[in-house]
Scaffold this motif. Structure first.
Motif, PDB file in Angstrom:
ATOM      1  N   MET A 175       0.851  -1.180   0.000  1.00 47.18           N
ATOM      2  CA  MET A 175       0.000   0.000   0.000  1.00 47.18           C
ATOM      3  C   MET A 175       0.895   1.241   0.000  1.00 47.18           C
ATOM      4  O   MET A 175       1.679   1.435   0.926  1.00 47.18           O
ATOM      5  CB  MET A 175      -0.905  -0.008   1.232  1.00 47.18           C
ATOM      6  N   PRO A 176       0.793   2.094  -1.010  1.00 53.66           N
ATOM      7  CA  PRO A 176       1.685   3.237  -1.143  1.00 53.66           C
ATOM      8  C   PRO A 176       1.440   4.356  -0.141  1.00 53.66           C
ATOM      9  O   PRO A 176       2.345   5.093   0.176  1.00 53.66           O
ATOM     10  CB  PRO A 176       1.437   3.720  -2.561  1.00 53.66           C
ATOM     11  N   GLY A 177       0.250   4.552   0.341  1.00 53.71           N
ATOM     12  CA  GLY A 177       0.000   5.618   1.309  1.00 53.71           C
ATOM     13  C   GLY A 177      -1.307   6.319   1.009  1.00 53.71           C
ATOM     14  O   GLY A 177      -1.966   6.065   0.013  1.00 53.71           O
ATOM     15  N   SER A 178      -1.669   7.232   1.878  1.00 55.71           N
ATOM     16  CA  SER A 178      -2.948   7.919   1.798  1.00 55.71           C
ATOM     17  C   SER A 178      -3.070   8.717   0.507  1.00 55.71           C
ATOM     18  O   SER A 178      -2.295   9.618   0.237  1.00 55.71           O
ATOM     19  CB  SER A 178      -3.095   8.850   2.994  1.00 55.71           C
ATOM     20  N   GLY A 179      -4.061   8.384  -0.316  1.00 57.20           N
ATOM     21  CA  GLY A 179      -4.342   9.128  -1.537  1.00 57.20           C
ATOM     22  C   GLY A 179      -3.462   8.774  -2.717  1.00 57.20           C
ATOM     23  O   GLY A 179      -3.647   9.300  -3.805  1.00 57.20           O
ATOM     24  N   ILE A 180      -2.494   7.905  -2.534  1.00 60.84           N
ATOM     25  CA  ILE A 180      -1.595   7.520  -3.624  1.00 60.84           C
ATOM     26  C   ILE A 180      -2.069   6.194  -4.188  1.00 60.84           C
ATOM     27  O   ILE A 180      -2.371   5.264  -3.444  1.00 60.84           O
ATOM     28  CB  ILE A 180      -0.134   7.404  -3.130  1.00 60.84           C
TER      29      ILE A 180
ATOM     30  N   ARG B 252       6.180  -1.284 -16.646  1.00 61.37           N
ATOM     31  CA  ARG B 252       5.850   0.108 -16.327  1.00 61.37           C
ATOM     32  C   ARG B 252       5.124   0.181 -14.986  1.00 61.37           C
ATOM     33  O   ARG B 252       4.439  -0.760 -14.587  1.00 61.37           O
ATOM     34  CB  ARG B 252       4.957   0.721 -17.404  1.00 61.37           C
ATOM     35  N   GLU B 253       5.295   1.325 -14.333  1.00 58.54           N
ATOM     36  CA  GLU B 253       4.604   1.552 -13.060  1.00 58.54           C
ATOM     37  C   GLU B 253       3.952   2.921 -13.107  1.00 58.54           C
ATOM     38  O   GLU B 253       4.614   3.930 -13.320  1.00 58.54           O
ATOM     39  CB  GLU B 253       5.617   1.498 -11.916  1.00 58.54           C
ATOM     40  N   TRP B 254       2.649   2.973 -12.923  1.00 58.04           N
ATOM     41  CA  TRP B 254       1.878   4.217 -12.959  1.00 58.04           C
ATOM     42  C   TRP B 254       1.510   4.592 -11.536  1.00 58.04           C
ATOM     43  O   TRP B 254       1.042   3.760 -10.767  1.00 58.04           O
ATOM     44  CB  TRP B 254       0.635   3.993 -13.814  1.00 58.04           C
ATOM     45  N   THR B 255       1.736   5.873 -11.175  1.00 56.18           N
ATOM     46  CA  THR B 255       1.419   6.342  -9.826  1.00 56.18           C
ATOM     47  C   THR B 255       0.623   7.637  -9.940  1.00 56.18           C
ATOM     48  O   THR B 255       0.988   8.518 -10.712  1.00 56.18           O
ATOM     49  CB  THR B 255       2.709   6.612  -9.016  1.00 56.18           C
ATOM     50  N   THR B 256      -0.436   7.754  -9.161  1.00 53.37           N
ATOM     51  CA  THR B 256      -1.162   9.021  -9.053  1.00 53.37           C
ATOM     52  C   THR B 256      -1.015   9.508  -7.616  1.00 53.37           C
ATOM     53  O   THR B 256      -0.966   8.715  -6.676  1.00 53.37           O
ATOM     54  CB  THR B 256      -2.668   8.880  -9.398  1.00 53.37           C
ATOM     55  N   TYR B 257      -0.927  10.821  -7.469  1.00 51.56           N
ATOM     56  CA  TYR B 257      -0.724  11.444  -6.162  1.00 51.56           C
ATOM     57  C   TYR B 257      -1.944  12.277  -5.792  1.00 51.56           C
ATOM     58  O   TYR B 257      -2.704  12.707  -6.672  1.00 51.56           O
ATOM     59  CB  TYR B 257       0.532  12.318  -6.190  1.00 51.56           C
ATOM     60  N   PRO B 258      -2.122  12.548  -4.501  1.00 52.87           N
ATOM     61  CA  PRO B 258      -3.296  13.328  -4.052  1.00 52.87           C
ATOM     62  C   PRO B 258      -3.368  14.718  -4.688  1.00 52.87           C
ATOM     63  O   PRO B 258      -4.451  15.264  -4.858  1.00 52.87           O
ATOM     64  CB  PRO B 258      -3.106  13.438  -2.542  1.00 52.87           C
ATOM     65  N   ASP B 259      -2.217  15.300  -5.055  1.00 53.95           N
ATOM     66  CA  ASP B 259      -2.228  16.649  -5.650  1.00 53.95           C
ATOM     67  C   ASP B 259      -2.554  16.628  -7.142  1.00 53.95           C
ATOM     68  O   ASP B 259      -2.578  17.670  -7.794  1.00 53.95           O
ATOM     69  CB  ASP B 259      -0.900  17.362  -5.411  1.00 53.95           C
TER      70      ASP B 259
ATOM     71  N   LYS C 138      -1.109   3.173  -7.120  1.00 56.55           N
ATOM     72  CA  LYS C 138      -0.070   2.620  -7.989  1.00 56.55           C
ATOM     73  C   LYS C 138      -0.643   1.471  -8.785  1.00 56.55           C
ATOM     74  O   LYS C 138      -1.491   0.733  -8.294  1.00 56.55           O
ATOM     75  CB  LYS C 138       1.136   2.121  -7.197  1.00 56.55           C
ATOM     76  N   ARG C 139      -0.101   1.349  -9.984  1.00 56.63           N
ATOM     77  CA  ARG C 139      -0.480   0.204 -10.806  1.00 56.63           C
ATOM     78  C   ARG C 139       0.745  -0.254 -11.575  1.00 56.63           C
ATOM     79  O   ARG C 139       1.453   0.547 -12.155  1.00 56.63           O
ATOM     80  CB  ARG C 139      -1.576   0.605 -11.780  1.00 56.63           C
ATOM     81  N   ARG C 140       0.996  -1.551 -11.566  1.00 51.57           N
ATOM     82  CA  ARG C 140       2.123  -2.123 -12.298  1.00 51.57           C
ATOM     83  C   ARG C 140       1.572  -2.882 -13.507  1.00 51.57           C
ATOM     84  O   ARG C 140       0.594  -3.606 -13.407  1.00 51.57           O
ATOM     85  CB  ARG C 140       2.905  -3.077 -11.416  1.00 51.57           C
ATOM     86  N   TYR C 141       2.248  -2.665 -14.629  1.00 52.45           N
ATOM     87  CA  TYR C 141       1.848  -3.330 -15.868  1.00 52.45           C
ATOM     88  C   TYR C 141       2.783  -4.499 -16.149  1.00 52.45           C
ATOM     89  O   TYR C 141       3.921  -4.539 -15.654  1.00 52.45           O
ATOM     90  CB  TYR C 141       1.877  -2.340 -17.038  1.00 52.45           C
ATOM     91  N   GLU C 142       2.323  -5.426 -16.972  1.00 48.24           N
ATOM     92  CA  GLU C 142       3.111  -6.623 -17.289  1.00 48.24           C
ATOM     93  C   GLU C 142       4.427  -6.279 -17.987  1.00 48.24           C
ATOM     94  O   GLU C 142       5.403  -7.011 -17.855  1.00 48.24           O
ATOM     95  CB  GLU C 142       2.293  -7.580 -18.168  1.00 48.24           C
ATOM     96  N   ASP C 143       4.458  -5.182 -18.746  1.00 47.96           N
ATOM     97  CA  ASP C 143       5.687  -4.808 -19.468  1.00 47.96           C
ATOM     98  C   ASP C 143       6.704  -4.104 -18.566  1.00 47.96           C
ATOM     99  O   ASP C 143       7.747  -3.653 -19.027  1.00 47.96           O
ATOM    100  CB  ASP C 143       5.361  -3.951 -20.688  1.00 47.96           C
TER     101      ASP C 143
END
Length: 176
Positions: free
Chosen positions: A1-6, A15-22, A8-13
């Motif tokens: 678990m990345p943290g409050s409001g963050i 890549r790692e996608w992260t969104t932040y609260p801001d 994350k998603r990991r793709y098979e290739d």
């Protein structure tokens, strides 16, 4: 678990996608490439070699090379380049280039070929395309050489001495 409001998603290739609260979104690629999108429309791209590029929503673009050269281009078209040795170069849309050296010397080359150099001691040198040159000193003195070869010196008091190209000397005093 990345943290409050963050999130994350990991793709098979890899890549790692992260969104932040801001509102930022970051995509990290397996080859080291990182792309960040900001909520205001700005973007940032960072590469594994250390180079990067940042674009703001208002049109500012800043690139940093792996060697440390920073180039910033504003929406007004002025490009500023800072080199690792401390030199700063401004390129204006008119074609004029001003370089500021680490020792404080400023050199400006205008589009008409005129070159002006300002020294830290207050001295200002100007050289025109026709070969004429002028030096203004911090104490008020001026020395000039015309394209025809005449040498003129003006003192702070107003006294003027001109040595003509033929060798003759003309001296003028402030009291006439």
């Amino acid at each position: 678990m990345p943290g409050s409001g963050i999130r994350k998603r990991r793709y098979e290739d890899g890549r790692e996608w992260t969104t932040y609260p801001d509102g930022r979104q970051r995509m990290k690629h397996p080859d080291g490439l990182v792309v960040v999108n900001y909520p205001d429309g700005g973007t940032e791209v960072r590469r594994a070699d250390g180079s990067s590029e940042r674009r703001t929503a208002d049109g500012l673009v800043q690139t940093v090379s792996a060697e440390g050269v920073v180039v910033t281009t504003g929406p007004d078209g002025i490009r500023k380049t800072r080199y690792p040795d401390g030199r700063l170069e401004h390129l204006f849309p008119t074609g004029t280039v001003r370089t500021v050296m680490p020792n404080g010397v400023e050199r400006t080359v205008f589009t008409d070929g005129t070159v002006k150099v300002r020294h830290p001691d207050g001295r200002l040198e100007a050289v025109a395309m026709d070969g004429s040159r002028e030096i203004r000193y911090g104490d008020g003195r001026t020395e000039a050489v015309t394209a025809e070869g005449h040498r003129i010196e003006v003192e702070e008091s107003g006294r003027r001495v001109a040595q003509m190209a033929d060798g003759s000397l003309v001296e003028e005093f402030p009291d006439g």
